[in-house]
Write a protein that holds these residues in place. Structure first.
Motif, short mmCIF file in Angstrom:
data_model
loop_
_atom_site.label_atom_id
_atom_site.label_comp_id
_atom_site.label_asym_id
_atom_site.label_seq_id
_atom_site.Cartn_x
_atom_site.Cartn_y
_atom_site.Cartn_z
N ARG A 278 0.97 -1.43 0.13
CA ARG A 278 0.16 0.19 0.16
C ARG A 278 0.84 1.24 0.13
N SER A 279 0.49 2.34 -0.67
CA SER A 279 0.97 3.90 -1.01
C SER A 279 1.79 4.11 0.52
N VAL A 280 0.78 3.86 1.36
CA VAL A 280 1.01 4.68 2.83
C VAL A 280 2.50 3.78 3.52
N ASP A 281 2.72 2.58 2.92
CA ASP A 281 3.95 1.79 3.53
C ASP A 281 5.41 2.22 2.44
N TYR A 282 5.09 2.89 1.44
CA TYR A 282 6.34 3.28 0.43
C TYR A 282 7.24 4.05 1.38
N VAL A 283 8.54 3.58 1.04
CA VAL A 283 9.67 4.25 1.88
C VAL A 283 10.09 5.44 1.11
N ALA A 284 10.17 6.66 1.49
CA ALA A 284 10.63 7.72 0.82
C ALA A 284 12.21 7.87 0.92
N ARG A 285 12.84 8.61 0.28
CA ARG A 285 14.43 8.71 0.20
C ARG A 285 14.82 9.81 -0.88
N PRO A 286 15.91 10.31 -0.69
CA PRO A 286 16.24 11.21 -1.65
C PRO A 286 16.86 10.81 -2.90
N TRP A 287 16.60 11.50 -4.02
CA TRP A 287 17.15 10.95 -5.53
C TRP A 287 18.73 10.77 -5.39
N LYS A 288 19.05 9.77 -6.04
CA LYS A 288 20.43 9.59 -6.35
C LYS A 288 21.24 10.99 -6.30
N ASN A 289 20.71 11.76 -7.32
CA ASN A 289 21.47 13.15 -7.62
C ASN A 289 21.13 14.24 -6.73
N GLY A 290 20.40 14.04 -5.71
CA GLY A 290 20.23 15.13 -4.67
C GLY A 290 18.91 16.13 -5.14
N GLY A 291 18.48 15.70 -6.25
CA GLY A 291 17.50 16.87 -6.77
C GLY A 291 16.00 16.58 -6.45
N GLY A 292 15.78 15.67 -5.59
CA GLY A 292 14.15 15.26 -5.32
C GLY A 292 14.05 14.08 -4.24
N THR A 293 12.85 13.65 -4.46
CA THR A 293 12.54 12.69 -3.56
C THR A 293 11.73 11.62 -4.23
N THR A 294 12.14 10.10 -3.83
CA THR A 294 11.28 9.07 -4.42
C THR A 294 10.94 8.37 -3.38
N ARG A 295 9.79 7.70 -3.71
CA ARG A 295 9.13 6.71 -2.65
C ARG A 295 9.24 5.16 -3.47
N ASP A 296 10.13 4.27 -2.56
CA ASP A 296 10.49 3.06 -2.89
C ASP A 296 9.01 2.14 -2.69
N ILE A 297 8.56 1.50 -3.94
CA ILE A 297 7.47 0.58 -3.59
C ILE A 297 8.16 -0.60 -3.30
N ALA A 298 9.10 -1.35 -4.00
CA ALA A 298 9.71 -2.62 -3.48
C ALA A 298 11.23 -2.40 -4.39
N ALA A 299 11.80 -3.35 -3.69
CA ALA A 299 13.29 -3.54 -4.25
C ALA A 299 13.81 -4.83 -3.91
#
Length: 170
Positions: free
Chosen positions: A5-26
Protein backbone atom coordinates in the motif's frame (compact mmCIF):
# COMPACT_ATOMS: atom_id res chain seq x y z
CA UNK A 1 1.05 -12.46 -3.66
CA UNK A 2 1.65 -9.54 -1.35
CA UNK A 3 -0.20 -6.24 -1.57
CA UNK A 4 1.92 -3.15 -0.98
CA UNK A 5 0.00 0.00 0.00
CA UNK A 6 1.17 3.53 -0.79
CA UNK A 7 1.19 4.48 2.91
CA UNK A 8 4.00 1.94 3.37
CA UNK A 9 6.28 3.21 0.57
CA UNK A 10 9.64 4.37 1.95
CA UNK A 11 10.75 7.89 0.92
CA UNK A 12 14.41 8.63 0.13
CA UNK A 13 16.34 11.36 -1.64
CA UNK A 14 17.18 10.94 -5.31
CA UNK A 15 20.64 9.64 -6.11
CA UNK A 16 21.52 13.08 -7.61
CA UNK A 17 20.04 14.93 -4.62
CA UNK A 18 17.49 16.78 -6.73
CA UNK A 19 14.27 15.36 -5.31
CA UNK A 20 12.53 12.54 -3.50
CA UNK A 21 11.40 9.08 -4.53
CA UNK A 22 9.13 6.64 -2.72
CA UNK A 23 10.26 3.03 -2.91
CA UNK A 24 7.47 0.59 -3.68
CA UNK A 25 9.63 -2.53 -3.68
CA UNK A 26 13.25 -3.47 -4.27
CA UNK A 27 15.44 -6.52 -4.13
CA UNK A 28 17.38 -7.40 -2.15
CA UNK A 29 15.49 -5.93 0.77
CA UNK A 30 17.30 -2.88 2.11
CA UNK A 31 19.44 -2.48 -1.01
CA UNK A 32 20.93 0.94 -1.69
CA UNK A 33 20.55 2.80 -4.97
CA UNK A 34 23.88 1.30 -6.04
CA UNK A 35 23.20 -2.33 -5.02
CA UNK A 36 19.60 -3.20 -6.01
CA UNK A 37 18.88 -6.01 -8.47
CA UNK A 38 15.48 -4.52 -9.31
CA UNK A 39 13.50 -1.58 -7.99
CA UNK A 40 10.00 -0.07 -8.32
CA UNK A 41 9.36 3.48 -7.18
CA UNK A 42 7.19 6.59 -7.45
CA UNK A 43 8.82 9.98 -7.84
CA UNK A 44 7.38 13.42 -7.41
CA UNK A 45 9.18 15.89 -9.65
CA UNK A 46 8.75 19.50 -8.54
CA UNK A 47 11.32 21.21 -10.74
CA UNK A 48 13.41 20.89 -13.89
CA UNK A 49 16.70 19.00 -13.72
CA UNK A 50 18.86 16.05 -14.79
CA UNK A 51 18.02 12.40 -14.20
CA UNK A 52 20.26 10.42 -11.88
CA UNK A 53 22.79 8.20 -13.63
CA UNK A 54 22.46 4.46 -13.02
CA UNK A 55 25.21 2.46 -14.75
CA UNK A 56 24.26 -1.05 -15.97
CA UNK A 57 20.57 -0.41 -15.21
CA UNK A 58 17.64 -0.54 -17.64
CA UNK A 59 14.89 1.93 -16.77
CA UNK A 60 11.24 2.52 -17.60
CA UNK A 61 9.50 5.73 -16.60
CA UNK A 62 5.72 6.14 -16.75
CA UNK A 63 4.25 9.60 -16.27
CA UNK A 64 1.18 9.26 -14.00
CA UNK A 65 0.25 12.92 -13.51
CA UNK A 66 1.37 16.33 -14.72
CA UNK A 67 3.38 17.12 -17.85
CA UNK A 68 7.05 16.38 -18.50
CA UNK A 69 9.42 16.84 -21.43
CA UNK A 70 12.72 14.95 -21.57
CA UNK A 71 15.85 16.40 -23.21
CA UNK A 72 18.80 14.46 -24.56
CA UNK A 73 21.53 15.84 -26.85
CA UNK A 74 19.27 18.29 -28.65
CA UNK A 75 16.37 15.83 -28.80
CA UNK A 76 13.06 16.51 -27.07
CA UNK A 77 10.68 13.75 -25.91
CA UNK A 78 7.17 14.73 -24.81
CA UNK A 79 6.03 12.07 -22.34
CA UNK A 80 2.47 10.81 -22.71
CA UNK A 81 0.62 9.99 -19.51
CA UNK A 82 0.51 6.23 -18.75
CA UNK A 83 2.79 5.37 -21.70
CA UNK A 84 6.11 3.70 -20.75
CA UNK A 85 9.37 5.35 -21.82
CA UNK A 86 12.30 2.90 -21.82
CA UNK A 87 15.95 3.99 -21.57
CA UNK A 88 19.37 2.95 -20.30
CA UNK A 89 20.45 4.39 -16.95
CA UNK A 90 23.73 5.66 -18.44
CA UNK A 91 21.99 8.13 -20.77
CA UNK A 92 22.33 11.83 -19.92
CA UNK A 93 18.67 12.89 -19.80
CA UNK A 94 17.20 16.06 -18.35
CA UNK A 95 13.56 16.85 -17.63
CA UNK A 96 11.41 19.95 -17.84
CA UNK A 97 8.24 19.94 -15.75
CA UNK A 98 5.27 21.70 -17.30
CA UNK A 99 3.31 23.75 -14.77
CA UNK A 100 2.79 21.85 -11.52
CA UNK A 101 4.63 18.86 -10.04
CA UNK A 102 4.50 15.48 -11.74
CA UNK A 103 4.33 11.94 -10.39
CA UNK A 104 5.99 9.10 -12.27
CA UNK A 105 6.30 5.35 -11.82
CA UNK A 106 9.79 3.90 -12.28
CA UNK A 107 11.00 0.37 -12.96
CA UNK A 108 14.73 -0.31 -12.80
CA UNK A 109 16.54 -3.59 -13.34
CA UNK A 110 20.27 -4.23 -13.13
CA UNK A 111 21.52 -5.92 -16.31
CA UNK A 112 22.55 -9.52 -15.78
CA UNK A 113 20.40 -9.85 -12.65
CA UNK A 114 16.90 -8.98 -13.85
CA UNK A 115 14.99 -7.55 -16.80
CA UNK A 116 11.56 -6.02 -17.13
CA UNK A 117 8.72 -4.90 -19.36
CA UNK A 118 6.03 -2.37 -18.55
CA UNK A 119 2.83 -1.73 -20.43
CA UNK A 120 -0.39 0.19 -20.15
CA UNK A 121 -3.33 -2.07 -19.44
CA UNK A 122 -6.90 -1.50 -18.29
CA UNK A 123 -8.17 -3.83 -15.60
CA UNK A 124 -11.96 -4.10 -15.66
CA UNK A 125 -12.00 -6.74 -12.93
CA UNK A 126 -9.56 -7.94 -10.28
CA UNK A 127 -6.55 -9.88 -11.53
CA UNK A 128 -4.57 -12.61 -9.86
CA UNK A 129 -1.29 -11.62 -8.22
CA UNK A 130 2.19 -12.97 -8.72
CA UNK A 131 1.49 -16.15 -6.74
CA UNK A 132 0.27 -17.76 -9.98
CA UNK A 133 3.07 -16.42 -12.18
CA UNK A 134 5.57 -19.06 -13.29
CA UNK A 135 9.07 -18.50 -11.97
CA UNK A 136 11.24 -16.63 -12.64
CA UNK A 137 8.70 -13.97 -13.76
CA UNK A 138 7.00 -11.65 -11.25
CA UNK A 139 4.19 -9.27 -12.16
CA UNK A 140 3.17 -5.95 -10.71
CA UNK A 141 -0.09 -4.07 -11.13
CA UNK A 142 -0.11 -0.36 -10.27
CA UNK A 143 -3.68 0.74 -9.67
CA UNK A 144 -5.90 0.18 -12.70
CA UNK A 145 -3.68 1.45 -15.51
CA UNK A 146 -0.18 -0.06 -15.43
CA UNK A 147 1.28 -3.54 -15.42
CA UNK A 148 4.95 -4.43 -15.30
CA UNK A 149 6.71 -7.74 -15.48
CA UNK A 150 10.12 -8.58 -14.00
CA UNK A 151 12.26 -11.55 -14.93
CA UNK A 152 14.77 -12.41 -12.24
CA UNK A 153 18.05 -13.97 -13.35
CA UNK A 154 18.85 -17.35 -11.83
CA UNK A 155 21.88 -15.95 -10.03
CA UNK A 156 19.78 -13.29 -8.28
CA UNK A 157 19.19 -14.58 -4.73
CA UNK A 158 16.34 -12.15 -4.00
CA UNK A 159 13.27 -12.79 -6.19
CA UNK A 160 10.98 -10.61 -4.06
CA UNK A 161 7.25 -9.98 -4.31
CA UNK A 162 5.29 -7.62 -6.47
CA UNK A 163 1.77 -6.29 -6.31
CA UNK A 164 0.99 -2.72 -5.48
CA UNK A 165 -2.20 -0.72 -5.06
CA UNK A 166 -3.28 2.82 -4.24
CA UNK A 167 -0.71 5.05 -5.93
CA UNK A 168 -0.78 8.58 -4.55
CA UNK A 169 -3.33 10.78 -6.25
CA UNK A 170 -2.92 14.44 -7.17
Amino acid sequence: ARILRSVDYVARPWKNGGGTTRDIAASPSGASLDTFDWRLSLAQVDRDGPFSRFDSVDRTLVLLSGAMVLHERGRQIDLVRNEPFVFEGERAIGATVGGSATVDFNVMTRRGRARHTARRQSFSKPTKGSANAPRPWRTCQLGTAMKCKLQIARKCPHPGVLRTTNPPSR
